[in-house]
Design a protein around this motif. Sequence first.
Motif, PDB file in Angstrom:
ATOM      1  N   LYS A   1       0.929  -1.241   0.497  1.00  0.00           N
ATOM      2  CA  LYS A   1      -0.056   0.085   0.681  1.00  0.00           C
ATOM      3  C   LYS A   1       0.817   1.225   0.370  1.00  0.00           C
ATOM      4  N   LEU A   2       2.188   1.331   0.638  1.00  0.00           N
ATOM      5  CA  LEU A   2       2.999   2.267   1.054  1.00  0.00           C
ATOM      6  C   LEU A   2       3.750   2.941  -0.721  1.00  0.00           C
ATOM      7  N   GLN A   3       3.534   1.407  -0.828  1.00  0.00           N
ATOM      8  CA  GLN A   3       4.225   1.873  -2.900  1.00  0.00           C
ATOM      9  C   GLN A   3       3.566   2.115  -3.596  1.00  0.00           C
TER      10      GLN A   3
ATOM     11  N   ARG B   1      13.703  15.726  -1.481  1.00  0.00           N
ATOM     12  CA  ARG B   1      13.377  14.836  -2.672  1.00  0.00           C
ATOM     13  C   ARG B   1      13.570  13.566  -2.283  1.00  0.00           C
ATOM     14  N   ILE B   2      12.694  12.451  -2.670  1.00  0.00           N
ATOM     15  CA  ILE B   2      13.010  11.379  -1.530  1.00  0.00           C
ATOM     16  C   ILE B   2      12.744  10.093  -2.525  1.00  0.00           C
TER      17      ILE B   2
ATOM     18  N   LEU C   1       8.580  13.610   7.102  1.00  0.00           N
ATOM     19  CA  LEU C   1       9.907  13.144   6.288  1.00  0.00           C
ATOM     20  C   LEU C   1      11.173  13.319   6.028  1.00  0.00           C
ATOM     21  N   GLN C   2      11.512  13.745   6.388  1.00  0.00           N
ATOM     22  CA  GLN C   2      13.076  14.277   6.220  1.00  0.00           C
ATOM     23  C   GLN C   2      13.589  14.379   7.316  1.00  0.00           C
ATOM     24  N   GLY C   3      12.556  14.648   8.891  1.00  0.00           N
ATOM     25  CA  GLY C   3      13.253  15.309   9.895  1.00  0.00           C
ATOM     26  C   GLY C   3      13.240  16.566  10.186  1.00  0.00           C
TER      27      GLY C   3
ATOM     28  N   ALA D   1       9.881   4.647   2.450  1.00  0.00           N
ATOM     29  CA  ALA D   1       9.276   3.353   3.601  1.00  0.00           C
ATOM     30  C   ALA D   1      10.122   3.664   4.845  1.00  0.00           C
ATOM     31  N   GLN D   2      11.526   3.481   4.640  1.00  0.00           N
ATOM     32  CA  GLN D   2      11.484   3.724   6.351  1.00  0.00           C
ATOM     33  C   GLN D   2      11.650   4.666   6.511  1.00  0.00           C
TER      34      GLN D   2
END
Length: 224
Positions: A13-15, A153-154, A130-132, A160-161
């Motif tokens: 689902k994440l993909q 850019r992710i 997402l990047q913290g 996923a991580q």
Amino acid sequence: MIQWWHTSPQMSKLQYVFNFLDWDNDDFVTPKDLMAVLPKLLGSSLFQVDADICIMATGHRGVVRYVGPTSKGAGDWLGIELHAPVGNTTGALKGKQYFSCPPKHGTFVQPAKCIEWATIEWIAAMFEQLQGQSDVVILTETGFTIPRTGLARIGWDQFAQATSADSAVTKRLIRWFFPLPLRMGEPLPVAMARAASPTSMAPLASTDMDSAAEAVERGPTTVA
């Protein structure tokens, strides 16, 4: 498709979510991707007078003062009063006054080149999660900047991580970006605007979405 969603593992689902957000299919999710995706989801392409918006190409923020035809070209245009003196008009074009604003604070832009400021706030919060880091998309009263493009850019592995590190974040992402529209039987903009409005929730951290998506865990609902 609904059956696949309810029987697939979380990572699948994440993909799906990642591929959906990667609008230009370059294997990275960027602010530019989200600026393309989110207005389509949220139905935010129709701007009204007094809307708080941003010009995507420049990052300049302003308030819509006029919506309609102008002498600049075909179709509707937005007359915007910018928060900073970076414009080129006081609201007039070829002798006709469409709206009024201080010198160098006015501009006319096509709606497709603008985005709601609340959506930019959503994007900034998502990248911070997402990047913290809080300086990926920097917001000010006058607009936004992306000073560190390398952080904006992710890729899939990082996505996923970052999301899998917190199961609550994972579930929210999965809930927000697919099941709600189909489960509710609503048009995509209507369902997503109600379920994921950037003006009513903090991205990846709100509990408001959980109550709206509880039925997703029970499987699809038949809509009359």
